[in-house]
Design a protein around this motif. Structure first.
Motif, PDB file in Angstrom:
ATOM      1  N   ASP A 107     128.822  58.735  93.624  1.00  0.00           N
ATOM      2  CA  ASP A 107     130.040  58.358  92.895  1.00  0.00           C
ATOM      3  C   ASP A 107     130.929  57.446  93.738  1.00  0.00           C
ATOM      4  O   ASP A 107     131.525  56.499  93.228  1.00  0.00           O
ATOM      5  CB  ASP A 107     130.824  59.605  92.459  1.00  0.00           C
ATOM      6  CG  ASP A 107     130.109  60.389  91.360  1.00  0.00           C
ATOM      7  OD1 ASP A 107     129.187  59.828  90.723  1.00  0.00           O
ATOM      8  OD2 ASP A 107     130.457  61.571  91.158  1.00  0.00           O
ATOM      9  N   GLN A 108     131.006  57.725  95.036  1.00  0.00           N
ATOM     10  CA  GLN A 108     131.802  56.877  95.930  1.00  0.00           C
ATOM     11  C   GLN A 108     131.184  55.485  96.026  1.00  0.00           C
ATOM     12  O   GLN A 108     131.896  54.478  96.022  1.00  0.00           O
ATOM     13  CB  GLN A 108     131.908  57.514  97.321  1.00  0.00           C
ATOM     14  CG  GLN A 108     132.805  56.745  98.262  1.00  0.00           C
ATOM     15  CD  GLN A 108     134.239  56.679  97.787  1.00  0.00           C
ATOM     16  OE1 GLN A 108     134.796  57.670  97.357  1.00  0.00           O
ATOM     17  NE2 GLN A 108     134.844  55.512  97.841  1.00  0.00           N
ATOM     18  N   VAL A 109     129.860  55.432  96.101  1.00  0.00           N
ATOM     19  CA  VAL A 109     129.176  54.133  96.142  1.00  0.00           C
ATOM     20  C   VAL A 109     129.469  53.354  94.869  1.00  0.00           C
ATOM     21  O   VAL A 109     129.755  52.146  94.910  1.00  0.00           O
ATOM     22  CB  VAL A 109     127.650  54.326  96.335  1.00  0.00           C
ATOM     23  CG1 VAL A 109     126.889  53.049  96.063  1.00  0.00           C
ATOM     24  CG2 VAL A 109     127.360  54.812  97.753  1.00  0.00           C
TER      25      VAL A 109
ATOM     26  N   GLN B  61     125.886  68.495  95.221  1.00  0.00           N
ATOM     27  CA  GLN B  61     127.262  68.051  95.004  1.00  0.00           C
ATOM     28  C   GLN B  61     127.649  66.958  95.994  1.00  0.00           C
ATOM     29  O   GLN B  61     128.292  65.975  95.626  1.00  0.00           O
ATOM     30  CB  GLN B  61     128.231  69.225  95.128  1.00  0.00           C
ATOM     31  CG  GLN B  61     128.251  70.150  93.951  1.00  0.00           C
ATOM     32  CD  GLN B  61     129.227  71.300  94.155  1.00  0.00           C
ATOM     33  OE1 GLN B  61     129.717  71.543  95.259  1.00  0.00           O
ATOM     34  NE2 GLN B  61     129.512  72.031  93.074  1.00  0.00           N
ATOM     35  N   LYS B  62     127.241  67.137  97.238  1.00  0.00           N
ATOM     36  CA  LYS B  62     127.568  66.137  98.260  1.00  0.00           C
ATOM     37  C   LYS B  62     126.892  64.805  97.928  1.00  0.00           C
ATOM     38  O   LYS B  62     127.521  63.742  98.011  1.00  0.00           O
ATOM     39  CB  LYS B  62     127.119  66.630  99.636  1.00  0.00           C
ATOM     40  CG  LYS B  62     127.438  65.664 100.746  1.00  0.00           C
ATOM     41  CD  LYS B  62     126.997  66.192 102.091  1.00  0.00           C
ATOM     42  CE  LYS B  62     127.277  65.161 103.170  1.00  0.00           C
ATOM     43  NZ  LYS B  62     126.799  65.594 104.461  1.00  0.00           N
TER      44      LYS B  62
ATOM     45  N   VAL C 287     132.423  48.953  92.158  1.00  0.00           N
ATOM     46  CA  VAL C 287     133.378  48.454  91.156  1.00  0.00           C
ATOM     47  C   VAL C 287     134.519  47.712  91.852  1.00  0.00           C
ATOM     48  O   VAL C 287     134.911  46.612  91.427  1.00  0.00           O
ATOM     49  CB  VAL C 287     133.909  49.619  90.289  1.00  0.00           C
ATOM     50  CG1 VAL C 287     135.107  49.191  89.454  1.00  0.00           C
ATOM     51  CG2 VAL C 287     132.804  50.154  89.395  1.00  0.00           C
ATOM     52  N   ASP C 288     135.040  48.289  92.933  1.00  0.00           N
ATOM     53  CA  ASP C 288     136.109  47.623  93.686  1.00  0.00           C
ATOM     54  C   ASP C 288     135.635  46.279  94.229  1.00  0.00           C
ATOM     55  O   ASP C 288     136.354  45.274  94.142  1.00  0.00           O
ATOM     56  CB  ASP C 288     136.587  48.499  94.841  1.00  0.00           C
ATOM     57  CG  ASP C 288     137.353  49.724  94.383  1.00  0.00           C
ATOM     58  OD1 ASP C 288     137.789  49.752  93.212  1.00  0.00           O
ATOM     59  OD2 ASP C 288     137.518  50.653  95.200  1.00  0.00           O
ATOM     60  N   GLN C 289     134.421  46.273  94.788  1.00  0.00           N
ATOM     61  CA  GLN C 289     133.887  45.030  95.351  1.00  0.00           C
ATOM     62  C   GLN C 289     133.686  43.990  94.254  1.00  0.00           C
ATOM     63  O   GLN C 289     133.953  42.816  94.453  1.00  0.00           O
ATOM     64  CB  GLN C 289     132.563  45.298  96.083  1.00  0.00           C
ATOM     65  CG  GLN C 289     132.047  44.102  96.838  1.00  0.00           C
ATOM     66  CD  GLN C 289     132.993  43.658  97.939  1.00  0.00           C
ATOM     67  OE1 GLN C 289     133.479  44.467  98.700  1.00  0.00           O
ATOM     68  NE2 GLN C 289     133.265  42.367  98.009  1.00  0.00           N
TER      69      GLN C 289
END
Length: 153
Positions: free
Chosen positions: A55-57, A48-49, A62-64
């Protein structure tokens, strides 16, 4: 009669030993089941971690990309602005030609060449900047993915 008492004592002792062995075996099975459940839970938490890290990456990538796309759009707008300035310069060239006629035709040719070179160089610079930005973003996303997967739990 002593033989019967000895036989009963031996039987009682063996029954006690079998009961003790059964208790030890039950304890061993319980400990093994507990250890397996704990190992399974640890593996699930680790997975899960890692999944959250990946998922954070992805979200960061996407933000970048959105930021890089906005920057590329700004660079394209700058390129169009420079191109418009170059067109105005070339439009003003006719006016300049009348004033520079006494200096010779080479200045006229040089102005055309410089204006065209400036416009082309700006266009190429924008294309290269967009390609390098995308390459940089992909490299950072790859690096963060690798770090997310290889981080100790």
């Amino acid at each position: 009669m002593w033989a019967l008492i000895a036989l009963l004592a031996g039987l009682a002792y063996q029954t006690f030993q079998v009961t003790d062995v059964r208790a030890d075996y039950a304890s061993y099975r319980s400990d093994t089941a507990t250890a397996a459940a704990n190992a399974s839970e640890d593996a699930r938490l680790t997975e899960q971690k890692l999944r959250r890290n990946i998922d954070q990456v992805r979200a960061n990538a996407v933000d970048q990309k959105q930021k890089d796309d906005a920057l590329a759009a700004l660079q394209r707008a700058d390129h169009h602005s420079v191109r418009d300035q170059t067109r105005r310069l070339l439009a003003d060239k006719a006016d300049l030609n009348t004033r520079l006629a006494e200096r010779g035709k080479t200045i006229n040719d040089l102005v055309d060449l410089l204006a065209e070179l400036r416009s082309e160089a700006d266009g190429y610079a924008g294309e290269l900047a967009a390609a390098l930005t995308e390459s940089r973003r992909a490299g950072f996303a790859c690096e963060r993915s690798y770090d997310a997967v290889t981080m100790p739990p």
